[in-house]
Design a protein around this motif. Structure first.
Motif, short mmCIF file in Angstrom:
data_model
loop_
_atom_site.label_atom_id
_atom_site.label_comp_id
_atom_site.label_asym_id
_atom_site.label_seq_id
_atom_site.Cartn_x
_atom_site.Cartn_y
_atom_site.Cartn_z
N TYR A 158 0.85 -1.19 0.00
CA TYR A 158 0.00 0.00 0.00
C TYR A 158 0.89 1.24 0.00
O TYR A 158 2.01 1.22 0.52
CB TYR A 158 -0.93 0.03 1.22
N MET A 159 0.37 2.30 -0.58
CA MET A 159 1.11 3.56 -0.64
C MET A 159 0.23 4.70 -0.16
O MET A 159 -0.89 4.87 -0.64
CB MET A 159 1.61 3.84 -2.07
N TRP A 160 0.76 5.46 0.78
CA TRP A 160 0.11 6.67 1.28
C TRP A 160 0.77 7.89 0.64
O TRP A 160 2.00 7.99 0.62
CB TRP A 160 0.24 6.76 2.79
N VAL A 161 -0.03 8.78 0.13
CA VAL A 161 0.44 10.07 -0.37
C VAL A 161 -0.34 11.14 0.37
O VAL A 161 -1.58 11.16 0.31
CB VAL A 161 0.25 10.21 -1.89
N GLY A 162 0.36 12.00 1.08
CA GLY A 162 -0.34 12.98 1.90
C GLY A 162 0.40 14.29 2.01
O GLY A 162 1.60 14.38 1.75
N MET A 163 -0.35 15.30 2.41
CA MET A 163 0.18 16.64 2.63
C MET A 163 0.29 16.86 4.14
O MET A 163 -0.73 16.86 4.85
CB MET A 163 -0.73 17.69 2.01
N ILE A 185 -6.55 13.96 -6.17
CA ILE A 185 -5.41 13.06 -6.25
C ILE A 185 -4.31 13.66 -7.12
O ILE A 185 -3.12 13.56 -6.81
CB ILE A 185 -5.86 11.68 -6.79
N ARG A 186 -4.70 14.30 -8.22
CA ARG A 186 -3.71 14.94 -9.09
C ARG A 186 -2.94 16.03 -8.35
O ARG A 186 -1.72 16.16 -8.51
CB ARG A 186 -4.39 15.53 -10.33
N ALA A 187 -3.65 16.82 -7.55
CA ALA A 187 -2.97 17.88 -6.80
C ALA A 187 -1.94 17.30 -5.83
O ALA A 187 -0.82 17.83 -5.72
CB ALA A 187 -4.00 18.72 -6.05
N MET A 188 -2.29 16.20 -5.17
CA MET A 188 -1.34 15.59 -4.23
C MET A 188 -0.17 14.96 -4.96
O MET A 188 0.99 15.05 -4.52
CB MET A 188 -2.08 14.55 -3.37
N PHE A 203 5.38 14.33 -6.40
CA PHE A 203 6.35 13.88 -7.40
C PHE A 203 7.05 15.03 -8.11
O PHE A 203 8.10 14.82 -8.71
CB PHE A 203 5.65 12.99 -8.43
N GLY A 204 6.46 16.19 -8.08
CA GLY A 204 7.08 17.32 -8.75
C GLY A 204 8.27 17.86 -7.98
O GLY A 204 8.31 17.84 -6.75
N THR A 205 9.28 18.35 -8.71
CA THR A 205 10.48 18.92 -8.10
C THR A 205 10.29 20.43 -7.95
O THR A 205 9.93 21.11 -8.91
CB THR A 205 11.72 18.65 -8.96
#
Length: 236
Positions: A31-36, A85-88, A93-95
């Motif tokens: 599982y992968m968590w992507v969060g702010m 999801i795109r915003a996160m 992933f963006g530099t």
């Protein structure tokens, strides 16, 4: 999530406002968590079909530290949960521009495609070939890796809290394995019943055949005529 306070403290210590956490369950499910950080939102994915760069052996390549271009297909603009999801993903992933460890050029692209209610990730190298002095031809070569993200739930908080969106068609790996096991067991039981019936029929045919063979090769009984004569005298 129980690790949310720990991850939040790590982000605060490293001065990070976004995070990616890979969570392994039973050494089978990833599982992968992507969060702010520190207040959210966040999203949880089930990672499927992971193929590493060493496994694929693609011809593409890129320089370590170069900034990637992020590409999202049209579906990320149409669906509300995909916009979040795109915003996160863009923030994670963006530099950042003018980052100290980034290179001042772009040579690869991260692609996110929405297909079959899942996100497909591809990494391509941007190859430039000079056709003329004023014209440059660009093409893409895949670098790898490849993986598929199945979104489970989007949370308003950081790795938890109130749900903003939930995938109603998602089936947990434990449930899927249980269904496959039950299907396999039902198939085995059906096969066992058919096997037992076939064995009973074969045993019945074998007994019948043995009786017929014994009737044809029955040895002559030397005592039987004596009883036949006695029965005939009684009738007289």
């Amino acid at each position: 999530h129980t690790l949310a306070p720990v991850v939040r403290d790590l982000c605060h210590a490293k001065h990070c406002d976004s995070t990616i956490l890979l969570e392994n369950r039973k050494r089978k499910d990833l599982y992968m968590w992507v969060g702010m950080a520190p207040y959210g939102p966040s999203v949880r994915f089930h990672v499927l079909n992971v193929h590493t760069m060493d496994e694929l052996k693609m011809t593409g390549n890129c320089i370590k530290g170069s900034r990637p271009v992020l590409h999202f297909d049209k579906a990320f603009e149409e669906l509300p949960h995909l916009r979040a999801i795109r915003a996160m993903l863009m923030h994670t992933f963006g530099t950042p521009r003018y980052h100290a460890l980034s290179r001042p050029f772009v040579d690869h692209i991260f692609c996110f495609f929405w297909f079959d209610d899942r996100i497909y990730f591809r990494n391509y190298q941007i190859v430039e070939q000079e056709v003329t002095k004023k014209e440059v031809e660009r093409s893409l070569l895949e670098i790898g890796p490849r993986f598929v993200l199945n979104p489970i739930r989007v949370f308003q908080g950081f790795m938890g809290g109130r749900s903003f969106w939930k995938n109603t068609s998602y089936v947990t790996p434990n449930t899927r394995r249980s269904q496959l096991w039950r299907m396999h067991m039902s198939t085995d039981k059906k096969g066992m019943k058919e096997d037992r019936y076939r064995k009973r029929v074969e045993a019945h045919k074998r007994r019948k055949r043995i009786k017929q063979e014994l009737a044809t090769v029955r040895p002559k009984d030397e005592v039987e005529p004596v009883f036949q004569i006695g029965a005939a005298r009684q009738q007289m």
